[in-house]
Design a protein around this motif. Structure first.
Motif, PDB file in Angstrom:
ATOM      1  N   UNK A 121      -4.661-100.679  -5.681  1.00 40.45           N
ATOM      2  CA  UNK A 121      -4.150-101.906  -4.965  1.00 40.45           C
ATOM      3  C   UNK A 121      -4.067-101.743  -3.588  1.00 40.45           C
ATOM      4  N   UNK A 122      -3.031-100.638  -3.241  1.00 43.97           N
ATOM      5  CA  UNK A 122      -2.808-100.314  -1.878  1.00 43.97           C
ATOM      6  C   UNK A 122      -4.117-100.589  -1.034  1.00 43.97           C
ATOM      7  N   UNK A 123      -4.967 -99.475  -1.358  1.00 47.23           N
ATOM      8  CA  UNK A 123      -6.295 -99.058  -0.729  1.00 47.23           C
ATOM      9  C   UNK A 123      -7.073-100.306  -0.602  1.00 47.23           C
ATOM     10  N   UNK A 124      -7.126-101.255  -1.559  1.00 41.87           N
ATOM     11  CA  UNK A 124      -7.766-102.509  -1.481  1.00 41.87           C
ATOM     12  C   UNK A 124      -7.451-103.319  -0.480  1.00 41.87           C
ATOM     13  N   UNK A 125      -6.109-103.576  -0.358  1.00 41.65           N
ATOM     14  CA  UNK A 125      -5.338-104.419   0.275  1.00 41.65           C
ATOM     15  C   UNK A 125      -5.688-103.847   1.942  1.00 41.65           C
ATOM     16  N   UNK A 126      -5.407-102.662   2.066  1.00 42.79           N
ATOM     17  CA  UNK A 126      -5.448-102.056   3.390  1.00 42.79           C
ATOM     18  C   UNK A 126      -7.091-102.252   3.932  1.00 42.79           C
ATOM     19  N   UNK A 127      -8.079-102.025   3.046  1.00 42.83           N
ATOM     20  CA  UNK A 127      -9.373-102.251   3.479  1.00 42.83           C
ATOM     21  C   UNK A 127      -9.918-103.686   3.494  1.00 42.83           C
ATOM     22  N   UNK A 128      -9.118-104.581   2.998  1.00 47.41           N
ATOM     23  CA  UNK A 128      -9.420-105.960   3.180  1.00 47.41           C
ATOM     24  C   UNK A 128      -9.494-106.615   4.824  1.00 47.41           C
ATOM     25  N   UNK A 129      -8.628-105.895   5.616  1.00 48.29           N
ATOM     26  CA  UNK A 129      -8.511-106.295   7.094  1.00 48.29           C
ATOM     27  C   UNK A 129      -9.125-105.196   7.704  1.00 48.29           C
TER      28      UNK A 129
ATOM     29  N   UNK B 107      -7.745-102.980  11.663  1.00 50.91           N
ATOM     30  CA  UNK B 107      -6.847-101.918  11.829  1.00 50.91           C
ATOM     31  C   UNK B 107      -5.364-102.531  11.960  1.00 50.91           C
ATOM     32  N   UNK B 108      -5.025-103.732  11.950  1.00 49.76           N
ATOM     33  CA  UNK B 108      -3.900-104.270  12.230  1.00 49.76           C
ATOM     34  C   UNK B 108      -2.831-104.103  10.980  1.00 49.76           C
ATOM     35  N   UNK B 109      -3.313-103.738   9.853  1.00 49.94           N
ATOM     36  CA  UNK B 109      -2.437-103.580   8.672  1.00 49.94           C
ATOM     37  C   UNK B 109      -2.063-102.121   8.639  1.00 49.94           C
ATOM     38  N   UNK B 110      -2.363-101.322   9.567  1.00 49.77           N
ATOM     39  CA  UNK B 110      -2.108 -99.775   9.510  1.00 49.77           C
ATOM     40  C   UNK B 110      -0.613 -99.413   9.260  1.00 49.77           C
ATOM     41  N   UNK B 111       0.237 -99.943  10.228  1.00 47.24           N
ATOM     42  CA  UNK B 111       1.611 -99.774  10.203  1.00 47.24           C
ATOM     43  C   UNK B 111       2.175 -99.835   8.820  1.00 47.24           C
ATOM     44  N   UNK B 112       1.883-101.418   8.324  1.00 47.45           N
ATOM     45  CA  UNK B 112       2.117-101.914   6.875  1.00 47.45           C
ATOM     46  C   UNK B 112       1.763-100.899   5.752  1.00 47.45           C
ATOM     47  N   UNK B 113       0.611-100.507   5.910  1.00 43.53           N
ATOM     48  CA  UNK B 113       0.036 -99.380   4.769  1.00 43.53           C
ATOM     49  C   UNK B 113       0.679 -98.311   4.982  1.00 43.53           C
ATOM     50  N   UNK B 114       1.115 -97.727   6.132  1.00 39.93           N
ATOM     51  CA  UNK B 114       1.933 -96.637   5.946  1.00 39.93           C
ATOM     52  C   UNK B 114       3.300 -96.621   5.356  1.00 39.93           C
ATOM     53  N   UNK B 115       3.931 -97.950   5.695  1.00 37.01           N
ATOM     54  CA  UNK B 115       5.244 -97.966   5.044  1.00 37.01           C
ATOM     55  C   UNK B 115       4.953 -97.981   3.575  1.00 37.01           C
TER      56      UNK B 115
END
Length: 128
Positions: free
Chosen positions: A53-61, A64-72
């Motif tokens: 789920x997290x991987x899919x969410x991150x790769x939807x955008x 690169x703007x989601x990286x900081x949220x992805x890291x958290x």
């Protein structure tokens, strides 16, 4: 990473090197287009990777703007029971001595889960 580092990182598509030590695949999915023999993976730490789920969410955008949220979010996942077990196994390998090389199929390692995992492992070893 330097060859002196306890945790090393390589792409699974690069040829294995003699000083890799234990090679651990840290992706949830099997790498495409590569045989198990060529990958030369000793351990597949599937549960150390981000959830589907997290991987899919991150790769939807792809911006690169989601990286900081992805890291958290990934740091939070690393503390859940399934991830904790996988991390404990990786820490066990690292504490046995000898190099451990994390291998991944991601193209842009710097913008992936791998640096977060390395930081988490180094912190678990008391290096960070």
């Amino acid at each position: 990473m330097d060859s002196d580092d306890a945790v090393r990182v390589r792409r699974v598509y690069d040829p294995p090197e003699e000083d890799d030590g234990t090679r651990v695949l840290v992706d949830r999915l099997r790498p495409r287009g590569i045989t198990e023999e060529h990958a030369a993976v000793d351990v597949w730490a599937k549960d150390a990777a981000p959830s589907a789920e997290l991987r899919s969410w991150y790769h939807q955008d792809r911006s690169g703007k989601r990286y900081d949220d992805f890291v958290d979010r990934y740091r939070t996942e690393l503390r859940d029971p399934a991830h904790e077990q996988a991390v404990a196994e990786l820490l066990g390998l690292l504490r046995q001595g000898g190099p451990v090389t994390l291998v991944t199929a991601v193209r842009d390692v710097a913008a992936s889960h791998v640096p977060v995992l390395v930081e988490h492992l180094e912190h678990g070893l008391g290096h960070g």
